[in-house]
Design a protein around this motif. Structure first.
Motif, PDB file in Angstrom:
ATOM      1  N   PHE A  46      -7.282   2.500   3.423  1.00  0.00           N
ATOM      2  CA  PHE A  46      -6.192   1.766   2.773  1.00  0.00           C
ATOM      3  C   PHE A  46      -5.119   2.733   2.283  1.00  0.00           C
ATOM      4  O   PHE A  46      -3.927   2.451   2.407  1.00  0.00           O
ATOM      5  CB  PHE A  46      -6.712   0.905   1.616  1.00  0.00           C
ATOM      6  CG  PHE A  46      -5.635   0.025   1.032  1.00  0.00           C
ATOM      7  CD1 PHE A  46      -5.286  -1.166   1.646  1.00  0.00           C
ATOM      8  CD2 PHE A  46      -4.951   0.404  -0.111  1.00  0.00           C
ATOM      9  CE1 PHE A  46      -4.274  -1.961   1.142  1.00  0.00           C
ATOM     10  CE2 PHE A  46      -3.937  -0.390  -0.633  1.00  0.00           C
ATOM     11  CZ  PHE A  46      -3.605  -1.582  -0.003  1.00  0.00           C
ATOM     12  N   ALA A  47      -5.534   3.867   1.747  1.00  0.00           N
ATOM     13  CA  ALA A  47      -4.557   4.867   1.288  1.00  0.00           C
ATOM     14  C   ALA A  47      -3.664   5.297   2.452  1.00  0.00           C
ATOM     15  O   ALA A  47      -2.445   5.376   2.306  1.00  0.00           O
ATOM     16  CB  ALA A  47      -5.269   6.080   0.689  1.00  0.00           C
ATOM     17  N   GLY A  48      -4.274   5.551   3.595  1.00  0.00           N
ATOM     18  CA  GLY A  48      -3.495   5.949   4.764  1.00  0.00           C
ATOM     19  C   GLY A  48      -2.588   4.849   5.274  1.00  0.00           C
ATOM     20  O   GLY A  48      -1.424   5.086   5.605  1.00  0.00           O
ATOM     21  N   GLY A  49      -3.115   3.633   5.321  1.00  0.00           N
ATOM     22  CA  GLY A  49      -2.333   2.507   5.834  1.00  0.00           C
ATOM     23  C   GLY A  49      -1.214   2.075   4.907  1.00  0.00           C
ATOM     24  O   GLY A  49      -0.155   1.639   5.350  1.00  0.00           O
ATOM     25  N   SER A  50      -1.431   2.203   3.607  1.00  0.00           N
ATOM     26  CA  SER A  50      -0.443   1.726   2.637  1.00  0.00           C
ATOM     27  C   SER A  50       0.508   2.820   2.174  1.00  0.00           C
ATOM     28  O   SER A  50       1.547   2.533   1.592  1.00  0.00           O
ATOM     29  CB  SER A  50      -1.153   1.159   1.401  1.00  0.00           C
ATOM     30  OG  SER A  50      -1.817   2.193   0.688  1.00  0.00           O
ATOM     31  N   GLY A  51       0.102   4.068   2.406  1.00  0.00           N
ATOM     32  CA  GLY A  51       0.903   5.178   1.894  1.00  0.00           C
ATOM     33  C   GLY A  51       0.633   5.459   0.424  1.00  0.00           C
ATOM     34  O   GLY A  51       1.300   6.287  -0.184  1.00  0.00           O
ATOM     35  N   ASP A  52      -0.347   4.774  -0.161  1.00  0.00           N
ATOM     36  CA  ASP A  52      -0.687   4.974  -1.571  1.00  0.00           C
ATOM     37  C   ASP A  52      -1.837   5.972  -1.649  1.00  0.00           C
ATOM     38  O   ASP A  52      -3.004   5.606  -1.585  1.00  0.00           O
ATOM     39  CB  ASP A  52      -1.080   3.653  -2.220  1.00  0.00           C
ATOM     40  CG  ASP A  52      -1.423   3.795  -3.704  1.00  0.00           C
ATOM     41  OD1 ASP A  52      -1.496   4.938  -4.209  1.00  0.00           O
ATOM     42  OD2 ASP A  52      -1.633   2.754  -4.353  1.00  0.00           O
TER      43      ASP A  52
END
Length: 135
Positions: A27-33
């Motif tokens: 999710f961090a990679g996909g969202s940029g967060d």
């Protein structure tokens, strides 16, 4: 195509598998967060948490999925929510919704839906509301 809903109707619930560290990293990679409190245990501990915890927007995405499992995305007129608690890694969130109002707005029949995300221990992590076009 329209569908009939009434005040008190329950949406089909959405129960999720435990949220893993791998899910948080993806999710961090996909969202940029890439906030380290979500993926680095040392950063989470330095912020006062025992372990990493779930991105709030991942919890919000689950609430959105509750809705899109029920109606097509184009019927969603509004979605708002507030976070009420942190979701820890390995938690198993359950999303629920209930129709609280049905009314005519600008010539369109709309349902207001109360949404919540709750953990197995009873902790509510998100409370929200959505407005859905029913015709």
């Amino acid at each position: 195509m329209s569908f009939v809903v009434e005040v008190g109707d329950e949406l089909p619930g959405l129960s999720l598998a435990p949220i893993s560290r791998a899910t948080l990293a993806l999710f961090a990679g996909g969202s940029g967060d890439h906030n380290p409190v979500h993926i680095d245990i040392d950063a989470a501990r330095s912020a006062g948490a025992e372990d990493v915890f779930v991105h709030g927007m991942l919890t919000m995405a689950h609430a959105g999925r509750l809705l899109t499992d029920w109606v097509p995305q184009h019927r969603i007129r509004a979605l708002r929510a507030r976070f009420t608690a942190i979701t820890p890694v390995h938690a198993e969130p359950a999303c629920t919704g209930r129709v609280t109002a049905v009314e005519e707005v600008d010539g369109e029949r709309r349902a207001t839906v109360a949404i919540s995300v709750t953990l197995r221990d009873g902790t509510t992590t998100l409370l929200g509301e959505a407005v859905i076009a029913t015709d």
